[in-house]
Design an enzyme around this catalytic site. Structure first.
Site, short mmCIF file in Angstrom:
data_model
loop_
_atom_site.label_atom_id
_atom_site.label_comp_id
_atom_site.label_asym_id
_atom_site.label_seq_id
_atom_site.Cartn_x
_atom_site.Cartn_y
_atom_site.Cartn_z
NE ARG A 88 4.28 -28.83 -6.51
CZ ARG A 88 4.42 -29.31 -7.75
NH1 ARG A 88 4.79 -28.52 -8.73
NH2 ARG A 88 4.18 -30.58 -8.00
CG ASP A 151 9.44 -32.96 -8.19
OD1 ASP A 151 8.52 -32.37 -8.77
OD2 ASP A 151 9.64 -32.83 -6.96
NE ARG A 154 4.75 -37.02 -9.28
CZ ARG A 154 4.30 -35.93 -8.66
NH1 ARG A 154 4.94 -34.78 -8.75
NH2 ARG A 154 3.19 -35.99 -7.93
CG HIS A 178 8.08 -29.76 -5.11
ND1 HIS A 178 7.94 -30.85 -5.93
CD2 HIS A 178 6.90 -29.66 -4.43
CE1 HIS A 178 6.73 -31.38 -5.76
NE2 HIS A 178 6.09 -30.67 -4.85
P1 NAD Z 1 -5.75 -30.67 2.89
O1 NAD Z 1 -6.53 -29.42 2.71
O2 NAD Z 1 -6.40 -31.98 2.69
O3 NAD Z 1 -5.12 -30.68 4.38
C1 NAD Z 1 -4.49 -29.59 4.94
C2 NAD Z 1 -4.80 -29.65 6.43
O4 NAD Z 1 -4.07 -28.62 7.10
C3 NAD Z 1 -6.29 -29.44 6.76
O5 NAD Z 1 -6.80 -30.55 7.47
C4 NAD Z 1 -6.28 -28.16 7.61
O6 NAD Z 1 -7.27 -28.16 8.64
C5 NAD Z 1 -4.88 -28.22 8.19
N1 NAD Z 1 -4.42 -26.94 8.74
C6 NAD Z 1 -4.56 -25.70 8.22
N2 NAD Z 1 -4.00 -24.79 9.05
C7 NAD Z 1 -3.49 -25.48 10.11
C8 NAD Z 1 -2.80 -25.09 11.28
N3 NAD Z 1 -2.52 -23.82 11.54
N4 NAD Z 1 -2.44 -26.07 12.16
C9 NAD Z 1 -2.74 -27.37 11.92
N5 NAD Z 1 -3.39 -27.79 10.80
C10 NAD Z 1 -3.76 -26.85 9.91
O7 NAD Z 1 -4.46 -30.51 1.94
P2 NAD Z 1 -3.48 -31.68 1.50
O8 NAD Z 1 -3.93 -32.21 0.19
O9 NAD Z 1 -3.26 -32.59 2.64
O10 NAD Z 1 -2.15 -30.84 1.22
C11 NAD Z 1 -1.39 -30.33 2.29
C12 NAD Z 1 -0.15 -29.60 1.76
O11 NAD Z 1 0.75 -30.55 1.18
C13 NAD Z 1 -0.47 -28.58 0.65
O12 NAD Z 1 0.30 -27.41 0.83
C14 NAD Z 1 -0.06 -29.32 -0.61
O13 NAD Z 1 0.24 -28.44 -1.68
C15 NAD Z 1 1.16 -30.06 -0.09
N6 NAD Z 1 1.65 -31.15 -0.94
C16 NAD Z 1 2.99 -31.28 -1.02
C17 NAD Z 1 3.55 -32.25 -1.83
C18 NAD Z 1 5.06 -32.37 -1.90
O14 NAD Z 1 5.62 -33.11 -2.73
N7 NAD Z 1 5.78 -31.65 -1.06
C19 NAD Z 1 2.72 -33.13 -2.56
C20 NAD Z 1 1.33 -32.98 -2.43
C21 NAD Z 1 0.81 -31.99 -1.62
#
Ligand code: NAD
Length: 310
Positions: A88, A151, A154, A178
């Site tokens: 991450r 987490d 899980r 995380h």
């Molecule tokens: P993804 O690539 O499917 O979606 C990300 C989206 O963000 C895309 O549609 C992109 O166009 C958009 N984006 C990028 N820049 C932008 C901006 N300036 N303004 C608006 N939209 C913008 O990715 P995802 O699988 O949806 O993951 C998104 C985030 O969530 C990642 O950083 C991932 O690591 C995180 N995530 C967090 C957890 C958690 O527990 N916190 C769990 C899973 C994923």
């Protein structure tokens, strides 16, 4: 009841799955999806709007950051996700730029909203969002990250399955980053008010050191393994987001391991915190043994290094 609006910035896997989870649980009355990829946001909104026939009457639309106006909660899921082999923390520089452009816009158009950060590395992104909140005059506690909520979920779910009991009876927390340095707090885990080993023997079984190592491995490496197989993780975090939004909108005063800056550790990290309709109302801390405390110090050091490098 009046309109209760939730804005989601980032309509990728996580943002769309979160919107869907919110609709299925009928939590807000309106959801707006915002993404630089407007076609993706508008297609996701159309697809999820069709769910409302079978769930709750939620108005689901897409728009730009201006359309976040009037939101009670804004969820930030915009940014790159891990690819196989990436941690991450490898996402820091790209996603920090995105947070720097998105967060001030959120506060400009939705100054009264609580901001929930899910983008990874979530503790670093939370720290960036808190910095923008201070500039915008948004009080502390109104911005926080999903942190180790997933987490913790899980951890509880895996232990519950191993001992054969409903997960609601398993109370346990994952604290710290995380990410790879997170800490599973075994010493204060209880099942129906009893220590794990005592509960396991009451069930006619036991919980060995090997069982414990297996749980640690499964919790810490869960995302990495899911990403190996399907390229992304989103259902779990979507449920986490829906739960956090529900706690806020229904003023539930729940204890959640959300991420926010802790003065003693000098960085944003997760600890159990009391969350209400106005955000984080109290840091609760957790009872830990000496080894867990040392590991949490180490986790905080990892985070301070990354936050400081920005
Ligand atoms: P993804 O690539 O499917 O979606 C990300 C989206 O963000 C895309 O549609 C992109 O166009 C958009 N984006 C990028 N820049 C932008 C901006 N300036 N303004 C608006 N939209 C913008 O990715 P995802 O699988 O949806 O993951 C998104 C985030 O969530 C990642 O950083 C991932 O690591 C995180 N995530 C967090 C957890 C958690 O527990 N916190 C769990 C899973 C994923």
């Amino acid at each position: 009841m009046g309109s209760v609006k939730v804005g989601i910035v980032g309509a990728g896997f996580v943002g769309a799955a979160a919107a869907n989870a919110l609709v299925l649980r009928g939590i807000p009355t309106e959801i707006v999806l915002v993404d630089v990829d407007e076609a993706r946001a508008s297609s996701e909104a159309a697809d999820i709007a069709h769910v409302t026939t079978f769930a709750a009457p939620v108005r689901v639309t897409s728009g730009s950051t201006v359309d976040l106006s009037g939101s009670s909660v804004v969820v930030m899921t915009a940014g790159s996700a891990q690819t196989p082999g990436q941690s991450r923390l490898d996402l820091v520089s790209r996603n920090a730029q995105i947070a720097d452009s998105v967060v001030p816009e959120v506060f400009r158009h939705a100054p009264d909203a609580l901001l929930l950060i899910a983008t990874n590395p979530v503790d670093v992104m939370t720290s960036i969002a808190e910095r923008h909140a201070r500039v915008a005059g948004v009080p502390a506690g109104r911005v926080f990250g999903t942190g180790t909520m997933l987490d913790t979920a899980r951890f509880r779910q895996i232990v519950a399955a191993m001992i054969g009991v409903d997960v609601t009876h398993v109370h346990a927390y994952v604290v710290g980053e995380h990410g790879d340095s997170e800490v599973l707090v075994w010493s204060s885990l209880d099942v129906a008010g009893r220590p794990l080993s005592e509960f396991a023997s009451a069930m006619g079984g036991s919980f060995s050191v090997e069982d414990r190592s297996r749980v640690e491995d499964e919790v810490v490496h869960a995302a990495e393994r899911i990403i190996q197989g399907k390229g992304a993780t989103y259902y779990g975090v979507a449920a986490v987001i829906a739960r956090a939004v529900e706690v806020i909108l229904r003023d539930r005063r729940s204890i959640l391991t959300v991420s926010a800056t802790d003065a003693a550790y000098g960085c944003a990290l997760s600890l159990p915190r009391l969350v209400s309709g106005s955000g984080i109302v109290r840091d609760l801390g957790v009872s830990m043994d000496a080894e867990e405390r040392t590991r949490l110090e180490r986790s905080a050091a990892v985070l301070r290094e990354h936050i400081g490098s920005l």
